[in-house]
Design an enzyme around this catalytic site. Structure first.
Site, PDB file in Angstrom:
ATOM      1  N   ASP A  12      29.517  -9.841 -20.614  1.00  0.00           N
ATOM      2  CA  ASP A  12      30.100  -8.510 -20.457  1.00  0.00           C
ATOM      3  C   ASP A  12      31.575  -8.646 -20.063  1.00  0.00           C
ATOM      4  O   ASP A  12      31.947  -9.500 -19.250  1.00  0.00           O
ATOM      5  CB  ASP A  12      29.347  -7.717 -19.379  1.00  0.00           C
ATOM      6  CG  ASP A  12      29.635  -6.230 -19.461  1.00  0.00           C
ATOM      7  OD1 ASP A  12      28.716  -5.473 -19.817  1.00  0.00           O
ATOM      8  OD2 ASP A  12      30.785  -5.828 -19.154  1.00  0.00           O
ATOM      9  N   ILE A  13      32.397  -7.782 -20.618  1.00  0.00           N
ATOM     10  CA  ILE A  13      33.837  -7.842 -20.367  1.00  0.00           C
ATOM     11  C   ILE A  13      34.174  -7.421 -18.925  1.00  0.00           C
ATOM     12  O   ILE A  13      35.221  -7.797 -18.398  1.00  0.00           O
ATOM     13  CB  ILE A  13      34.580  -6.955 -21.401  1.00  0.00           C
ATOM     14  CG1 ILE A  13      36.006  -7.422 -21.586  1.00  0.00           C
ATOM     15  CG2 ILE A  13      34.519  -5.486 -21.041  1.00  0.00           C
ATOM     16  CD1 ILE A  13      36.703  -6.809 -22.799  1.00  0.00           C
ATOM     17  N   ASN A  48      20.728   1.184 -20.316  1.00  0.00           N
ATOM     18  CA  ASN A  48      21.139   2.561 -20.047  1.00  0.00           C
ATOM     19  C   ASN A  48      20.921   3.385 -21.315  1.00  0.00           C
ATOM     20  O   ASN A  48      21.283   2.952 -22.409  1.00  0.00           O
ATOM     21  CB  ASN A  48      22.617   2.603 -19.644  1.00  0.00           C
ATOM     22  CG  ASN A  48      22.860   1.909 -18.311  1.00  0.00           C
ATOM     23  OD1 ASN A  48      22.052   2.013 -17.391  1.00  0.00           O
ATOM     24  ND2 ASN A  48      23.966   1.182 -18.200  1.00  0.00           N
ATOM     25  N   GLN A  68      25.267   5.594 -20.424  1.00  0.00           N
ATOM     26  CA  GLN A  68      25.407   4.700 -21.573  1.00  0.00           C
ATOM     27  C   GLN A  68      26.764   4.961 -22.205  1.00  0.00           C
ATOM     28  O   GLN A  68      27.086   6.108 -22.548  1.00  0.00           O
ATOM     29  CB  GLN A  68      24.298   4.952 -22.606  1.00  0.00           C
ATOM     30  CG  GLN A  68      24.406   4.025 -23.811  1.00  0.00           C
ATOM     31  CD  GLN A  68      23.377   4.327 -24.899  1.00  0.00           C
ATOM     32  OE1 GLN A  68      22.611   5.302 -24.799  1.00  0.00           O
ATOM     33  NE2 GLN A  68      23.376   3.519 -25.941  1.00  0.00           N
ATOM     34  N   SER A  69      27.584   3.924 -22.355  1.00  0.00           N
ATOM     35  CA  SER A  69      28.933   4.137 -22.883  1.00  0.00           C
ATOM     36  C   SER A  69      29.111   3.591 -24.296  1.00  0.00           C
ATOM     37  O   SER A  69      30.089   3.923 -24.957  1.00  0.00           O
ATOM     38  CB  SER A  69      29.981   3.518 -21.954  1.00  0.00           C
ATOM     39  OG  SER A  69      29.811   2.126 -21.878  1.00  0.00           O
ATOM     40  N   HIS A  89      21.611  -2.070 -26.218  1.00  0.00           N
ATOM     41  CA  HIS A  89      21.963  -3.348 -25.578  1.00  0.00           C
ATOM     42  C   HIS A  89      21.219  -3.481 -24.269  1.00  0.00           C
ATOM     43  O   HIS A  89      20.981  -2.502 -23.575  1.00  0.00           O
ATOM     44  CB  HIS A  89      23.475  -3.465 -25.340  1.00  0.00           C
ATOM     45  CG  HIS A  89      24.087  -2.294 -24.633  1.00  0.00           C
ATOM     46  ND1 HIS A  89      24.354  -1.098 -25.270  1.00  0.00           N
ATOM     47  CD2 HIS A  89      24.488  -2.132 -23.352  1.00  0.00           C
ATOM     48  CE1 HIS A  89      24.899  -0.252 -24.412  1.00  0.00           C
ATOM     49  NE2 HIS A  89      24.990  -0.842 -23.227  1.00  0.00           N
ATOM     50  N   HIS A 116      21.525  -5.211 -20.673  1.00  0.00           N
ATOM     51  CA  HIS A 116      22.310  -5.935 -19.686  1.00  0.00           C
ATOM     52  C   HIS A 116      21.366  -6.920 -18.996  1.00  0.00           C
ATOM     53  O   HIS A 116      20.256  -6.540 -18.609  1.00  0.00           O
ATOM     54  CB  HIS A 116      22.821  -5.000 -18.588  1.00  0.00           C
ATOM     55  CG  HIS A 116      23.771  -3.942 -19.035  1.00  0.00           C
ATOM     56  ND1 HIS A 116      25.135  -4.022 -18.817  1.00  0.00           N
ATOM     57  CD2 HIS A 116      23.569  -2.759 -19.654  1.00  0.00           C
ATOM     58  CE1 HIS A 116      25.716  -2.922 -19.288  1.00  0.00           C
ATOM     59  NE2 HIS A 116      24.798  -2.141 -19.795  1.00  0.00           N
TER      60      HIS A 116
HETATM   61  P1  5GP Z   1      26.626   0.761 -21.085  1.00  0.00           P
HETATM   62  O1  5GP Z   1      27.514   1.488 -20.135  1.00  0.00           O
HETATM   63  O2  5GP Z   1      26.686   1.375 -22.453  1.00  0.00           O
HETATM   64  O3  5GP Z   1      25.242   0.565 -20.581  1.00  0.00           O
HETATM   65  O4  5GP Z   1      27.198  -0.705 -21.174  1.00  0.00           O
HETATM   66  C1  5GP Z   1      28.233  -1.095 -22.019  1.00  0.00           C
HETATM   67  C2  5GP Z   1      28.745  -2.406 -21.495  1.00  0.00           C
HETATM   68  O5  5GP Z   1      29.545  -2.981 -22.493  1.00  0.00           O
HETATM   69  C3  5GP Z   1      29.586  -2.270 -20.229  1.00  0.00           C
HETATM   70  O6  5GP Z   1      29.041  -3.073 -19.197  1.00  0.00           O
HETATM   71  C4  5GP Z   1      30.965  -2.757 -20.674  1.00  0.00           C
HETATM   72  O7  5GP Z   1      31.643  -3.479 -19.669  1.00  0.00           O
HETATM   73  C5  5GP Z   1      30.633  -3.619 -21.876  1.00  0.00           C
HETATM   74  N1  5GP Z   1      31.694  -3.649 -22.867  1.00  0.00           N
HETATM   75  C6  5GP Z   1      32.375  -2.577 -23.354  1.00  0.00           C
HETATM   76  N2  5GP Z   1      33.277  -2.974 -24.254  1.00  0.00           N
HETATM   77  C7  5GP Z   1      33.171  -4.318 -24.346  1.00  0.00           C
HETATM   78  C8  5GP Z   1      33.864  -5.296 -25.125  1.00  0.00           C
HETATM   79  O8  5GP Z   1      34.753  -5.021 -25.909  1.00  0.00           O
HETATM   80  N3  5GP Z   1      33.479  -6.593 -24.948  1.00  0.00           N
HETATM   81  C9  5GP Z   1      32.471  -6.950 -24.083  1.00  0.00           C
HETATM   82  N4  5GP Z   1      32.193  -8.251 -23.987  1.00  0.00           N
HETATM   83  N5  5GP Z   1      31.814  -6.050 -23.335  1.00  0.00           N
HETATM   84  C10 5GP Z   1      32.158  -4.745 -23.470  1.00  0.00           C
END
Ligand code: 5GP
Length: 155
Positions: A71-72, A128, A135-136, A141, A143
């Site tokens: 994760d970034i 999420n 969820q973004s 996915h 985690h």
């Molecule tokens: P969500 O909020 O959808 O559950 O999780 C999305 C995850 O993707 C977040 O933890 C965010 O840090 C990670 N993420 C978003 N953009 C990127 C990216 O460009 N590269 C990587 N490696 N992770 C990303």
């Protein structure tokens, strides 16, 4: 029309962004904005772009069905994501025919958690789903988070 654009028609992309606007992100707002704009403009999620090698990511596992990368914005010493190559927007969009794929993702999670040294100490697997869960990225996915003690319930 590409497969990814077909998966995320414009109306759905906009609705996703509007719903997420009400979500509180304690960090990563800039990252979220970037991801949302990318999806709105191109119809491809950031994760689809990683799958297509259009943007870089620290990919440390790949097979015919899935990818794993760090994760970034890691929330713990170990924080990686396991994603299917198939475009599935969220848990809500998993079809019955995806059962074997989802099982495969969890077998990969089990192996990678061991490789990353958290199998014994413990780790959390989080998916999420939707705006209340913040969820973004609308590409399914998981985690995998570990390497430190966590609290429960989550915020
Ligand atoms: P969500 O909020 O959808 O559950 O999780 C999305 C995850 O993707 C977040 O933890 C965010 O840090 C990670 N993420 C978003 N953009 C990127 C990216 O460009 N590269 C990587 N490696 N992770 C990303």
């Amino acid at each position: 029309m590409t497969g990814s654009t077909a998966s995320f028609p414009k109306a759905r992309r906009l609705r996703f962004g509007l719903l997420l606007g009400s979500c509180h992100f304690s960090s990563g707002t800039e990252q979220f904005t970037k991801n949302f704009l990318l999806l709105t403009m191109t119809g491809k999620t950031i994760f689809k772009k990683i799958i297509d090698r259009e943007i870089p990511a620290n990919i440390f596992y790949e097979d015919e069905l899935c990818l794993a990368f760090h994760d970034i914005m890691p929330q713990a010493p170990v924080h990686f994501l396991v994603i299917p190559k198939k475009e599935i927007a969220s848990t809500n969009d998993i079809a019955d025919e995806d059962a074997a794929l989802i099982g495969h993702l969890f077998c990969v999670i089990r192996k990678l958690a061991a490789d990353q040294g958290v199998a014994e100490s413990g780790y959390r697997v989080v998916a999420n789903c939707g705006p209340d869960a913040c969820q973004s990225v609308p590409h399914l996915h998981y985690h995998v988070i570990g390497g430190r003690a966590m609290t429960w319930p989550p915020g």
